[in-house]
Design an enzyme around this catalytic site. Sequence first.
Site, PDB file in Angstrom:
ATOM      1  N   GLN A  58      45.729  42.124  40.228  1.00 30.58           N
ATOM      2  CA  GLN A  58      44.364  41.682  40.488  1.00 30.58           C
ATOM      3  C   GLN A  58      44.013  40.457  39.657  1.00 30.58           C
ATOM      4  OE1 GLN A  58      41.975  42.345  42.570  1.00 30.58           O
ATOM      5  NE2 GLN A  58      40.362  41.179  41.549  1.00 30.58           N
ATOM      6  N   GLU A  59      44.457  40.437  38.416  1.00 27.42           N
ATOM      7  CA  GLU A  59      44.066  39.363  37.498  1.00 27.42           C
ATOM      8  C   GLU A  59      44.708  38.019  37.843  1.00 27.42           C
ATOM      9  OE1 GLU A  59      41.972  39.061  35.074  1.00 27.42           O
ATOM     10  OE2 GLU A  59      41.311  41.113  34.721  1.00 27.42           O
ATOM     11  N   SER A  60      46.003  38.022  38.107  1.00 23.52           N
ATOM     12  CA  SER A  60      46.736  36.751  38.209  1.00 23.52           C
ATOM     13  C   SER A  60      47.507  36.572  39.497  1.00 23.52           C
ATOM     14  CB  SER A  60      47.727  36.634  37.045  1.00 23.52           C
ATOM     15  OG  SER A  60      48.723  37.651  37.155  1.00 23.52           O
ATOM     16  N   TYR A  67      36.426  44.263  41.915  1.00 24.06           N
ATOM     17  CA  TYR A  67      37.560  44.339  40.994  1.00 24.06           C
ATOM     18  C   TYR A  67      38.021  45.785  40.835  1.00 24.06           C
ATOM     19  CZ  TYR A  67      40.176  43.586  36.603  1.00 24.06           C
ATOM     20  OH  TYR A  67      41.144  43.524  35.633  1.00 24.06           O
TER      21      TYR A  67
END
Length: 639
Positions: A498-500, A608
């Site tokens: 999810q982050e990168s 998120y």
Amino acid sequence: MEKWRNWMIGICLVSTASSAWADSLDQQRQRYQQIKQAWDSNQMDTVDQLLPTLQNYPLYPYLEYRLLAQDLDQETSLAVKNFIQKYPTLPPARSLKTRFVNVLAHRQDWQGLLNFSPTEPKPVQARCNWYYAKWSTGQQQAAFDGAKQIWLRGSALPNDCDKLFSVWQASGQMSPITILERIRLAMKAGNDGLVNYLAKALPADYQTMADAVMALQKDPLGVTNFASAVGPTDFTRQATIYAFTRVARQDMENARSMIPILVRAQKMGATDEQALKEIVVWRMMGSDLTAEQARWRDTVVMNSESTALVERRIRLALTENNRRSLNTWIARLPVEAKEKDEWQYWQADLLFTQGRNEEAEEILRKLLKQRGFYPMVAAQRLGVPYPLKVDEAPAPDSATLQGAELARVRELMYWGLDNLARSEWANLVASRTHVQQQMLARYANEQNWWDLSVQATITAKMWDSLKERFPLAWQSAYKQYTHDKGIPQSYAMAISRQESAWNPKARSPVGASGLMQIMPGTATHTVKMYNIPGYVNSSQLLDPQTNIQIGTQYLEYVFQQFDQNRIFASAAYNAGPGRVRRWQNTSAGNLNAVAFIETIPFSETRSYVENVLAYDAYYRHFMGQPDNILSDGEWKRRY
């Protein structure tokens, strides 16, 4: 320029001997590294000697570009055009055209600029220079029309635009109305400095308006004075609304009391009056209202055409655990909005509370056919496995794997130049057919180019190609750094995805870095708290091993803070632990897991959390650990 010509002549002289350098890829890489090191050390004799020997190396165009770009001010239009034509898909070549437009403007070669770039460039600095070239070559009206298009924005503009605006103003076509329109845009953007700068640029006969605008920017609470002192126009109404928005953020009740005054003073219609009311209502979505305030709020929402505002009111009903109110506001949604996964789920939930179980289950079974968080929750609610669909991407054929672009990607990935490779890859994938895009996604995954695999699935909209969308990236490192922690390996990988999107060189505008998007301050604090050796500075966060080691330790810290609950931990990882505790205080143990997630006030954090939980389920599937999207503890807990 002379050096460039001599170098090109040298290339021709050695081309007949190029077969002597038809050596192995490893040897080419060694010389490539030698050239880079020599160039960085300004040993140009070595560069000149070795450069002709690498014409067959995939990254040779980047060396050629560096040679051209280092003396771009001295280059000819022909040399630049030839380079762009030779390497049309090379990422630096795409920006070279606009760079050279600015070089020609610096030379004041206006006709040469237009000859080089017959069509308008996109970047603002180059656009300003291009339109000034139009003016300089006698195409005044075209220049002034372009100047107006560029002018009308609420942000600052490059200094290169000043000369274009100067001739536009001297022509008399930059009217006070155009200045006011830009002031309006700057107000909308919250750019106070630009507002004041532009207000001072208004002519003398607009001094009253200029003073009123600057006073309003300095003190938005004076909006009623502004609205009463200036005559009603489209500009003054918009300026009033923007200032009123700032007042509402500070004091919603004071803002509410201003509405009749502003409507009367500015002769506002029903649409503008409703807009003012909605600005206040967005600040009235808590539970600390009087009965009169709540009635007023709900009347405004009931009259609103804003789907987002009605959805916010639905979430308030969920926060209050008020099923009657939930039913009212879901019914108020437009038909297309009711079809969203979340509102389908909550319609089913309402039916369950009314004892209409068959109707509720029918909605949930229909929802199962979709992908993502709510379909997975629907499966858990029904007590059935989620029917995960995994499409297999076709194996790449030889034709798809040919070409200079893919060869460059291979070398860029070899050298760890991930972001440059991503740029090359994006162009390559976008230029191929849908089947070839699928093949490239699979190929990238097989090469362990995990971020490129994800990127290809997004471009190709391969939503069910889950192996390529959710590759098991750096699996051994995640296993190593989670085996002694409470966080599941799949969860840490879901956070990273999810982050990168698996780009190890990712950097956010605020400085978060690497796979798990760690802030430098967080890294320093975590390293100190847990005595993690070897960490010196934030540049190390771009190293996957270091990033995973520190990131999983911080995630573990958050996870344990919130009772090993992934809902809280994910929200805290995104929005901060302090905010999550405030949300816990608001819900006060009155909500179930799904309601708590849906009532998270920040849409980014809400999405998120939903994504991370769904991604965790995907990773558990691929790791042979399939289960419900929420654990029994998460599902049964009150929030």
